[in-house]
Design a protein around this motif. Structure first.
Motif, PDB file in Angstrom:
ATOM      1  N   GLU A 197       0.836  -1.192   0.000  1.00  0.00           N
ATOM      2  CA  GLU A 197       0.000   0.000   0.000  1.00  0.00           C
ATOM      3  C   GLU A 197       0.877   1.250   0.000  1.00  0.00           C
ATOM      4  N   PRO A 198       0.398   2.356  -0.591  1.00  0.00           N
ATOM      5  CA  PRO A 198       1.214   3.583  -0.663  1.00  0.00           C
ATOM      6  C   PRO A 198       1.680   4.090   0.701  1.00  0.00           C
ATOM      7  N   GLU A 199       0.861   3.900   1.732  1.00  0.00           N
ATOM      8  CA  GLU A 199       1.236   4.408   3.055  1.00  0.00           C
ATOM      9  C   GLU A 199       2.252   3.521   3.770  1.00  0.00           C
ATOM     10  N   GLU A 200       2.542   2.353   3.209  1.00  0.00           N
ATOM     11  CA  GLU A 200       3.530   1.453   3.800  1.00  0.00           C
ATOM     12  C   GLU A 200       4.914   1.853   3.303  1.00  0.00           C
ATOM     13  N   GLU A 201       5.645   2.561   4.145  1.00  0.00           N
ATOM     14  CA  GLU A 201       6.916   3.157   3.734  1.00  0.00           C
ATOM     15  C   GLU A 201       8.140   2.410   4.259  1.00  0.00           C
ATOM     16  N   ASP A 247       6.718  -1.444   8.482  1.00  0.00           N
ATOM     17  CA  ASP A 247       5.302  -1.557   8.115  1.00  0.00           C
ATOM     18  C   ASP A 247       5.012  -2.919   7.502  1.00  0.00           C
ATOM     19  N   VAL A 248       5.978  -3.415   6.718  1.00  0.00           N
ATOM     20  CA  VAL A 248       5.788  -4.687   6.013  1.00  0.00           C
ATOM     21  C   VAL A 248       7.106  -5.446   5.949  1.00  0.00           C
ATOM     22  N   ALA A 249       7.038  -6.744   6.187  1.00  0.00           N
ATOM     23  CA  ALA A 249       8.138  -7.651   5.852  1.00  0.00           C
ATOM     24  C   ALA A 249       7.659  -8.455   4.650  1.00  0.00           C
TER      25      ALA A 249
END
Length: 330
Positions: free
Chosen positions: A169-173, A229-231
């Motif tokens: 997602e765009p907000e996942e930086e 935010d994400v792995a």
């Protein structure tokens, strides 16, 4: 630096205005000038690297980076690449040779055998050595391949690397790739993503990706808890459970893991019980239709007789609330 940029801008304007005139002589001359200039790039890189090494030897310990930042406004990574080339090649050796900078960095990496580098220099006397060609020169012949290859070394095909990156997602930086390999998925990640790779040779190839932060280390040693935010990635099967558990500790409370795993990965009683202790649940499953032909040394192979999926795994939610979608190979 400003003067150089201004001069380049003027030259571009001249080129555009003269191209419009459709002068065949001009086009032919400019093409030859470009070829000649490109041939000077490897020599320039090695020359600059040699000068940087001279400075590094003269300044006090710990002063080199400060000098480089003050005088050149360069980061350490760029300087290390230039000096790496200079340590292995004399600038005069590269005079007039056509070697792409990315190929030059790969070929002068510490893990590259001398005979491979020498072979590349010979090839460059007749034609341009691209990154693709450099990788081919590094690839051992089938008769010379080591026997220590194992299924954990499968590489992600480009189409699948792109598909999993599209789920971001765009907000996942703040993005983490825990087992980045040579950078198949990393190539599709946002700039500044952190990529871990434990294997030295794969790490050095991944370093050619200039926009992400690479670390030659075991992800299980990472202590950036509650940071990402994400792995995201394609986990080695034999280490998937401990890496998943550790990544759940590295992501934020609102974060998630996007991992490529066998479709029936959690069907095993032992793995299901271990997963149940992680305080996480499968939010969504993206099924990959058909068997994925993973890569070995950059070439597709279709040995894996199993089906895979992308699992969206999240923290702290009551029970399993999974949904499935289908992703088709183009």
């Amino acid at each position: 630096m400003e003067e150089i940029l201004t001069l380049e801008a003027r030259e571009v304007e001249v080129v555009e205005s003269e191209v419009v005139d459709d002068s065949s002589d001009f086009l032919r001359d400019r093409a030859q000038e470009i070829r000649n200039t490109v041939k000077r790039i490897p020599y320039a890189i090695a020359s600059v690297g040699a000068m940087l090494l001279e400075v590094k030897e003269r300044v006090e310990h710990g002063e080199f980076l400060a000098w480089m930042k003050r005088e050149l406004d360069w980061d350490e990574r760029m300087a290390q690449r230039f000096m790496q080339v200079a340590r292995r090649l004399n600038p005069t050796t590269l005079s007039g040779l056509q070697i792409q900078p990315s190929a030059l960095y790969l070929l002068t990496a510490p893990s590259t055998p001398d005979e491979v580098l020498e072979s590349a220099i010979e090839v460059a006397q007749d034609r341009e050595v691209t990154l693709k060609l450099a990788k081919a020169l590094l690839k051992p012949k089938k008769s010379e391949q080591k026997d220590d290859w194992n299924p954990d070394n499968w590489e992600t095909p480009g189409w699948l690397a792109k598909e999993i990156s599209l789920l971001l997602e765009p907000e996942e930086e703040k993005i983490l790739e825990p087992t980045a390999g040579t950078g198949q998925i990393a190539a599709w990640l946002p700039e500044g993503s952190v990529c871990y790779e434990i294997d030295k040779a794969r790490y050095e190839e991944g370093l050619l990706d200039k926009v992400n932060l690479w670390r030659n280390a075991d992800i299980l040693t990472c202590t950036d808890f509650c940071t990402y935010d994400v792995a995201i990635g394609n986990l080695p099967f034999s280490k998937a459970l401990p890496i998943l558990a550790h990544c759940l500790a590295l992501i934020k409370h609102s974060g998630r893991c996007l991992f490529i795993l066998p479709l029936d990965f959690f069907s095993s009683k032992q793995r299901a019980e271990a997963f149940g202790l992680m305080g996480a649940y499968v939010h969504k499953v993206y099924r990959l239709v058909g068997r994925v032909a993973y890569l070995r040394d950059g070439e597709e192979e279709s040995r894996r007789q199993i089906y895979d999926a992308i699992f969206d795994i999240r923290l702290s939610a009551p029970g399993m609330q999974s949904a499935e979608e289908f992703i088709w190979k183009p």
